[in-house]
Design a protein around this motif. Sequence first.
Motif, PDB file in Angstrom:
ATOM      1  N   SER A 223       0.854  -1.193   0.000  1.00  0.00           N
ATOM      2  CA  SER A 223       0.000   0.000   0.000  1.00  0.00           C
ATOM      3  C   SER A 223       0.889   1.241   0.000  1.00  0.00           C
ATOM      4  O   SER A 223       1.761   1.397   0.854  1.00  0.00           O
ATOM      5  CB  SER A 223      -0.925   0.002   1.222  1.00  0.00           C
ATOM      6  OG  SER A 223      -0.175  -0.013   2.421  1.00  0.00           O
ATOM      7  N   GLU A 245      -2.754   7.854 -10.874  1.00  0.00           N
ATOM      8  CA  GLU A 245      -3.977   7.267 -11.426  1.00  0.00           C
ATOM      9  C   GLU A 245      -3.698   5.933 -12.110  1.00  0.00           C
ATOM     10  O   GLU A 245      -4.487   4.981 -11.998  1.00  0.00           O
ATOM     11  CB  GLU A 245      -4.618   8.251 -12.416  1.00  0.00           C
ATOM     12  CG  GLU A 245      -5.192   9.504 -11.728  1.00  0.00           C
ATOM     13  CD  GLU A 245      -5.687  10.525 -12.736  1.00  0.00           C
ATOM     14  OE1 GLU A 245      -5.425  10.328 -13.964  1.00  0.00           O
ATOM     15  OE2 GLU A 245      -6.319  11.514 -12.325  1.00  0.00           O
ATOM     16  N   ASP A 248      -2.980   3.460  -9.434  1.00  0.00           N
ATOM     17  CA  ASP A 248      -4.097   3.440  -8.489  1.00  0.00           C
ATOM     18  C   ASP A 248      -3.643   3.643  -7.039  1.00  0.00           C
ATOM     19  O   ASP A 248      -3.888   2.811  -6.160  1.00  0.00           O
ATOM     20  CB  ASP A 248      -4.881   2.120  -8.611  1.00  0.00           C
ATOM     21  CG  ASP A 248      -6.213   2.194  -7.877  1.00  0.00           C
ATOM     22  OD1 ASP A 248      -6.731   3.319  -7.702  1.00  0.00           O
ATOM     23  OD2 ASP A 248      -6.724   1.126  -7.475  1.00  0.00           O
ATOM     24  N   VAL A 249      -2.946   4.771  -6.800  1.00  0.00           N
ATOM     25  CA  VAL A 249      -2.543   5.143  -5.436  1.00  0.00           C
ATOM     26  C   VAL A 249      -2.989   6.584  -5.193  1.00  0.00           C
ATOM     27  O   VAL A 249      -3.090   7.375  -6.123  1.00  0.00           O
ATOM     28  CB  VAL A 249      -1.016   5.011  -5.231  1.00  0.00           C
ATOM     29  CG1 VAL A 249      -0.559   3.580  -5.450  1.00  0.00           C
ATOM     30  CG2 VAL A 249      -0.250   5.962  -6.139  1.00  0.00           C
TER      31      VAL A 249
END
Length: 391
Positions: A223, A245, A248-249
């Motif tokens: 993460s 983007e 996806d963070v």
Amino acid sequence: MKIKKYEVYDMKEAMALIKKELGPDAVILSTRKIVKNGSFGLFSRPMIEVTAAIDYTAKREVKKPKENYNPAPEKNTDDSADISKITDIINSLGLNKFEMLLNDMNEIKKQISEMKTAISENIALDLPKSLQEVYNIMIKNEVDDVLSYKFLKKIENRIPENSTHLQIKSIAAQLFGDLIPTEKSYFSSLKKKVLALVGPTGVGKTTTVAKIAANLALKLQKSVALISIDTFRIGAVEQLKSYAEIIDVPLRVASSPTELNEIILEFEDYEYILLDTMGRSQYDTAQIDDLKSFLTINPLINVALVLSMSSNHSELGDTFNRYSKLSPDYLIFTKLDETRYFGSLASLPILKKVPILLMTNGQNVPEDMEIPDGKKIAKFIFNEIPNLWRS
């Protein structure tokens, strides 16, 4: 008054001509450097344009006026008085000697440069000839000269007798590689920390942030959260936003140290937080001080100084010294694909005692990034014919 210009190579020549043509009472009005058309630029001998003047009217005998004749004083119709005052000021201040002083300073600089070269060439004279050859290879590949000498002097007794040149190079590379401090696993070192990338404009900080984030998020399934404080370049924020983007963070922008600390607290559940900072000239101390106010706001922040290998060893050392007030915990070297001389990959970490965290060798995200290996770095440094990193 007679005014004349002379084009000469030095003030001694000018003074001789002025004295010969205008006489000993002439004064110098101005001096300046000139470049003659058709010269060979930097390699041509500089010339000086000297403007001198002599006031012949001042020497004429003044006739006594007739008795009972008191004419009104004549107005000064020329600038001779003003020129005389100016020349007196020039001579009293010694301004006409500036050219000679500049020439002397340039000569001193030249002598200092020659002395440094001589010291560099002679520092290794007490090494065996076989190690002098290795020393020359290290210097050619931009390893610090004093570091090279001390290292070879230290391993001198560890070289077996009758070793070939290739064997000596192999032993030296092996031992030198052991000296280079590196961080073996950035993903374990940075967990639950905030990694801030700092450095001059154009070294590739934003692209490197994207590479690290992509490797952690996509390859290692970690993460990751991103923060940018580069509010001066809208393009940099937009670039990082595009990367965020794609992988996806989340990405947040902080405009003040207080806001940065608040965002870090919001992201406390993430395993990794990466901080992209504004590019600052290493010569702008005020801007670096401003950046320091961001980096000291939270104890979780670790600083990585990003350096481009497209710069030479002296420039990289100067950049480190100017950014040292940020107390960098790591070094990241970028653009390895833009040089054949890798000495700085060893000199800076060893001399500054700061480990290499990562290295990048291209623009591709996330591929062109690798964990540093001291043995591999030393192998490239000891190449007699410098090779590209990717080779």
